[in-house]
Design an enzyme around this catalytic site. Structure first.
Site, PDB file in Angstrom:
ATOM      1  N   LYS A   1       0.836  -1.218   0.000  1.00  0.00           N
ATOM      2  CA  LYS A   1       0.000   0.000   0.000  1.00  0.00           C
ATOM      3  C   LYS A   1       0.870   1.268   0.000  1.00  0.00           C
ATOM      4  CE  LYS A   1       0.771   2.254   3.966  1.00  0.00           C
ATOM      5  NZ  LYS A   1       1.865   1.794   4.625  1.00  0.00           N
TER       6      LYS A   1
ATOM      7  N   SER B   1       8.206 -11.818  -2.536  1.00  0.00           N
ATOM      8  CA  SER B   1       7.479 -10.559  -2.588  1.00  0.00           C
ATOM      9  C   SER B   1       8.172  -9.599  -3.544  1.00  0.00           C
ATOM     10  CB  SER B   1       7.429  -9.965  -1.177  1.00  0.00           C
ATOM     11  OG  SER B   1       6.735  -8.746  -1.200  1.00  0.00           O
TER      12      SER B   1
ATOM     13  N   GLY C   1      10.374  -2.750   4.581  1.00  0.00           N
ATOM     14  CA  GLY C   1      10.712  -1.666   5.502  1.00  0.00           C
ATOM     15  C   GLY C   1      10.785  -0.303   4.836  1.00  0.00           C
TER      16      GLY C   1
ATOM     17  N   GLY D   1       7.916   1.422   4.112  1.00  0.00           N
ATOM     18  CA  GLY D   1       6.611   2.043   4.340  1.00  0.00           C
ATOM     19  C   GLY D   1       5.567   1.611   3.337  1.00  0.00           C
ATOM     20  N   LEU D   2       5.829   0.498   2.626  1.00  0.00           N
ATOM     21  CA  LEU D   2       4.884   0.066   1.591  1.00  0.00           C
ATOM     22  C   LEU D   2       4.045  -1.140   2.037  1.00  0.00           C
ATOM     23  CD1 LEU D   2       7.205   0.476  -1.533  1.00  0.00           C
ATOM     24  CD2 LEU D   2       5.513   2.087  -0.661  1.00  0.00           C
ATOM     25  N   GLY D   3       4.041  -1.393   3.329  1.00  0.00           N
ATOM     26  CA  GLY D   3       3.141  -2.425   3.852  1.00  0.00           C
ATOM     27  C   GLY D   3       3.548  -3.845   3.514  1.00  0.00           C
ATOM     28  N   SER D   4       4.877  -4.092   3.456  1.00  0.00           N
ATOM     29  CA  SER D   4       5.305  -5.463   3.124  1.00  0.00           C
ATOM     30  C   SER D   4       4.850  -6.445   4.202  1.00  0.00           C
ATOM     31  CB  SER D   4       6.823  -5.525   2.944  1.00  0.00           C
ATOM     32  OG  SER D   4       7.494  -5.362   4.176  1.00  0.00           O
ATOM     33  N   SER D   5       4.913  -6.030   5.458  1.00  0.00           N
ATOM     34  CA  SER D   5       4.555  -6.984   6.519  1.00  0.00           C
ATOM     35  C   SER D   5       3.062  -7.292   6.473  1.00  0.00           C
ATOM     36  CB  SER D   5       4.948  -6.442   7.889  1.00  0.00           C
ATOM     37  OG  SER D   5       4.213  -5.283   8.185  1.00  0.00           O
TER      38      SER D   5
ATOM     39  N   ASP E   1      -2.826  -0.947   7.081  1.00  0.00           N
ATOM     40  CA  ASP E   1      -2.111  -1.673   6.023  1.00  0.00           C
ATOM     41  C   ASP E   1      -2.794  -3.012   5.707  1.00  0.00           C
ATOM     42  OD1 ASP E   1      -0.420   0.436   6.340  1.00  0.00           O
ATOM     43  OD2 ASP E   1       1.408  -0.756   6.523  1.00  0.00           O
TER      44      ASP E   1
HETATM   45  N1  LIG Z   1       9.245 -10.680   1.657  1.00  0.00           N
HETATM   46  C1  LIG Z   1       9.221 -10.953   2.951  1.00  0.00           C
HETATM   47  N2  LIG Z   1       9.620 -12.160   3.413  1.00  0.00           N
HETATM   48  C2  LIG Z   1       9.603 -12.429   4.715  1.00  0.00           C
HETATM   49  N3  LIG Z   1       9.233 -11.570   5.676  1.00  0.00           N
HETATM   50  C3  LIG Z   1       8.839 -10.344   5.283  1.00  0.00           C
HETATM   51  C4  LIG Z   1       8.810  -9.979   3.912  1.00  0.00           C
HETATM   52  N4  LIG Z   1       8.365  -8.711   3.818  1.00  0.00           N
HETATM   53  C5  LIG Z   1       8.133  -8.292   5.080  1.00  0.00           C
HETATM   54  N5  LIG Z   1       8.412  -9.258   5.964  1.00  0.00           N
HETATM   55  C6  LIG Z   1       8.281  -9.163   7.435  1.00  0.00           C
HETATM   56  O1  LIG Z   1       7.756  -7.878   7.726  1.00  0.00           O
HETATM   57  C7  LIG Z   1       8.725  -7.084   8.441  1.00  0.00           C
HETATM   58  C8  LIG Z   1       8.796  -5.690   7.791  1.00  0.00           C
HETATM   59  O2  LIG Z   1       7.900  -4.851   8.390  1.00  0.00           O
HETATM   60  P1  LIG Z   1       8.135  -3.251   8.391  1.00  0.00           P
HETATM   61  O3  LIG Z   1       9.513  -2.956   8.861  1.00  0.00           O
HETATM   62  O4  LIG Z   1       6.977  -2.647   9.063  1.00  0.00           O
HETATM   63  O5  LIG Z   1       8.114  -2.907   6.883  1.00  0.00           O
HETATM   64  P2  LIG Z   1       6.895  -2.457   5.993  1.00  0.00           P
HETATM   65  O6  LIG Z   1       6.729  -0.990   6.270  1.00  0.00           O
HETATM   66  O7  LIG Z   1       7.400  -2.740   4.629  1.00  0.00           O
HETATM   67  O8  LIG Z   1       5.721  -3.286   6.396  1.00  0.00           O
HETATM   68  C9  LIG Z   1      10.053  -7.810   8.272  1.00  0.00           C
HETATM   69  O9  LIG Z   1      10.865  -7.642   9.412  1.00  0.00           O
HETATM   70  C10 LIG Z   1       9.634  -9.262   8.116  1.00  0.00           C
HETATM   71  O10 LIG Z   1       9.444  -9.854   9.386  1.00  0.00           O
HETATM   72  C1  LIG Z   2       3.657   9.256   9.531  1.00  0.00           C
HETATM   73  C2  LIG Z   2       2.486   8.293   9.590  1.00  0.00           C
HETATM   74  O1  LIG Z   2       1.284   9.013   9.394  1.00  0.00           O
HETATM   75  C3  LIG Z   2       2.567   7.275   8.490  1.00  0.00           C
HETATM   76  C4  LIG Z   2       3.781   6.424   8.563  1.00  0.00           C
HETATM   77  O2  LIG Z   2       3.790   5.562   7.458  1.00  0.00           O
HETATM   78  P1  LIG Z   2       4.932   4.487   7.184  1.00  0.00           P
HETATM   79  O3  LIG Z   2       5.544   4.050   8.483  1.00  0.00           O
HETATM   80  O4  LIG Z   2       5.922   5.150   6.304  1.00  0.00           O
HETATM   81  O5  LIG Z   2       4.152   3.379   6.526  1.00  0.00           O
HETATM   82  C5  LIG Z   2       2.487   7.643  10.968  1.00  0.00           C
HETATM   83  C6  LIG Z   2       1.239   6.892  11.319  1.00  0.00           C
HETATM   84  O6  LIG Z   2       0.171   7.098  10.711  1.00  0.00           O
HETATM   85  O7  LIG Z   2       1.315   6.094  12.269  1.00  0.00           O
END
Ligand SMILES: Nc1ncnc2c1ncn2[C@@H]1O[C@H](COP(=O)(O)OP(=O)(O)O)[C@@H](O)[C@H]1O
Ligand SMILES: C[C@@](O)(CCOP(=O)(O)O)CC(=O)O
Length: 472
Positions: free
Chosen positions: A31, A163, A168, A170-174, A230
């Site tokens: 996202k 994926s 990490g 901010g695109l909602g990978s988790s 997300d």
């Molecule tokens: N492709 C992937 N394979 C395995 N785990 C993943 C993958 N993508 C995300 N994750 C999990 O999600 C966590 C990332 O979350 P976060 O730092 O909040 O990043 P984002 O903002 O992309 O969601 C990683 O530490 C891992 O545990």
């Molecule tokens: C800055 C903020 O509005 C969005 C943060 O987005 P992200 O961590 O970049 O996905 C913080 C929040 O909504 O918790």
């Protein structure tokens, strides 16, 4: 020899074992925040939308004699197996603890988290702390759902995940992996109906809600205290309007089904940033310049409202005028975020390069201070799926940025069951996506080519045959 001798020395034919289930695949999107980041922390409205970068989870079933369940998550270098019978089933089935797929679980049970620890702590013992944490977060999300939704009789399986979403950034990978895991496990216990094409809207909505609830549980295992936005966008797709007036409670979320599917250029600065540090910058500004900061936050709220009002109008249609309106709001929103102090020289460089070409409207997305910028690309007369000029793309890449061509506001979670695809080059009846093919696909492009949910038909994108979605 295919049989065994009875007492008379005669061969008895071996009873054929039950055929194994064919592999299944699920996919869920990442996202972006389109409008309203930071303001949302101060009780204002924001809009987030799905993007076409996605996670893909392949579930392959093993013979029942193999009592193991395995994760293969090569993006983060995780490979781990558990013996199913060793897992703490008794703790998860204890009176008062047992949960059913229809239960509305809204937080993790600390005792159950504790019961999982021996099975989490043993993961990747030789890896550096930072990597081990990532592995353990992903594994916790899986195990918590596996034990909540499954039983000791759960079939032995391998869960392989790849994926195309940067992690990490901010695109909602988790959230997207949380949605994939929840969907696969709910499908395995037959707790979802469909998806199928003529499924009534209300029924589709219910399936998405069920997935979303369990995905939120998995997100809690990864993050501790996620907002829930997300996973909501990733499971339902398209876009949502959200607002958190009480920060201790989950946000109010309204699906925006009319949000237009727009071509989006996403540029990752590759500059790491901390969401909490950026949020703290705005809090400081609010202390030092309260009236000015409040005016900026209120203006961001007005930007979001303006976009919301436009999109939800009965007569809304995407045309040059409405796109221009949305584009201008993107530009204004970015300017306001700059005033809040959450941009970064790299984000400004990207914006300057893109603005110079005049191809669209650009803003930072998410926390800022690094992370990603999004550009809504203007359509050109002869090109239905607009692409930025090659020169711009080369410059961005030469300067160390990473570019992604995505679409905004597409489908949410999708299912391919059996995992058979028609890629045009294969044997009759399609190609079964097995673990080897999936693991050998080269890079994110290889994953998209092998299993991607969409195909490019000349100038338009269409859903690839086989993939199905819940569409309320
Ligand atoms: N492709 C992937 N394979 C395995 N785990 C993943 C993958 N993508 C995300 N994750 C999990 O999600 C966590 C990332 O979350 P976060 O730092 O909040 O990043 P984002 O903002 O992309 O969601 C990683 O530490 C891992 O545990
Ligand atoms: C800055 C903020 O509005 C969005 C943060 O987005 P992200 O961590 O970049 O996905 C913080 C929040 O909504 O918790």
């Amino acid at each position: 020899m295919n049989g065994h001798a009875n007492g008379n020395g005669k061969l008895l034919a071996r009873r054929p074992s039950a055929p194994m289930m064919p592999p299944m695949m699920v996919s869920a999107p990442g996202k972006v925040i389109v409008f309203g980041e930071h303001a949302v922390v101060h009780g204002k409205k924001a809009i987030a939308a799905a993007i076409s970068l996605r996670s893909y989870l392949l579930v392959t079933f093993l013979s029942k004699t193999r009592r193991s369940v395995s994760l293969r998550f090569p993006d983060v270098g995780l490979s781990h197996s558990w013996n199913i019978d060793d897992l703490p089933w008794a703790a998860f089935a204890a009176p008062g603890k047992k949960k059913y797929y229809y239960d509305l679980v809204t937080s993790l049970d600390e005792e159950l988290v504790e019961a999982l620890q021996p099975h989490i702590q043993s993961i990747s013992p030789k890896k550096p702390e930072q990597i081990r944490k990532i592995h353990q977060a992903s594994a916790s999300a899986f195990l918590y759902l596996f034990l909540s939704l499954g039983s000791q009789k759960s079939p032995p399986c391998i869960y392989t995940l790849r994926s195309t979403i940067p992690i990490g950034a901010g695109l909602g990978s988790s959230a997207s992996i949380a949605v994939c895991l929840a969907t696969a496990l709910l499908l395995q216990i037959r707790a979802l109906s469909g998806p199928h094409e003529d499924q009534p809207s209300a029924e589709s909505e219910l399936q998405i809600q069920r997935i979303n609830h369990w995905a939120f549980v998995a997100e809690c295992a990864i993050h501790g205290n996620p907002s829930g936005v997300d996973n909501t966008v990733s499971s339902g797709g398209k876009a949502v309007l959200f607002q958190r007036t009480d920060y201790a409670a989950p946000p109010r979320v309204e699906p925006l089904r009319s949000f237009p599917e727009l071509p989006l250029l996403l540029v990752d600065t590759r500059q790491s940033r901390s969401t909490s540090a950026e949020v703290a910058k705005v809090a400081t500004l609010k202390k030092t310049h309260p009236i000015i900061a409040d005016n900026i936050l209120n203006s961001i709220h007005d930007v979001t409202e303006s976009a919301h009002n436009l999109i939800t109008r009965d007569d809304f249609e995407l045309n040059a005028e409405s796109l221009q309106h949305l584009g201008e709001l993107i530009t204004i929103n970015h300017g306001l975020l700059v005033s809040l102090g959450v941009s970064h020289p790299k984000l400004e460089r990207i914006r300057a390069l893109i603005d110079h070409t005049g191809i669209g409207w650009t803003k930072l997305t998410g926390a800022g201070g690094g992370g990603c910028a999004i550009t809504i690309v203007k359509p050109t007369e002869d090109d239905e799926v607009p692409r930025p000029p090659v020169d711009l793309e080369n410059t961005l890449i030469d300067e160390g940025f990473q570019t992604f061509h995505t679409t905004l506001a597409g489908d949410g979670v999708g299912v391919l069951w059996p995992a058979v695809l028609h890629n045009g080059l294969e044997e009759e009846g399609g190609t079964e996506i097995d673990q080897e093919k999936f693991l050998n696909a080269e890079g994110t492009e290889g994953v998209e080519t092998l299993v991607g949910v969409s195909v490019n038909l000349g100038n338009v994108n269409a859903v690839r045959e086989g993939w199905r979605f819940w569409r309320p």
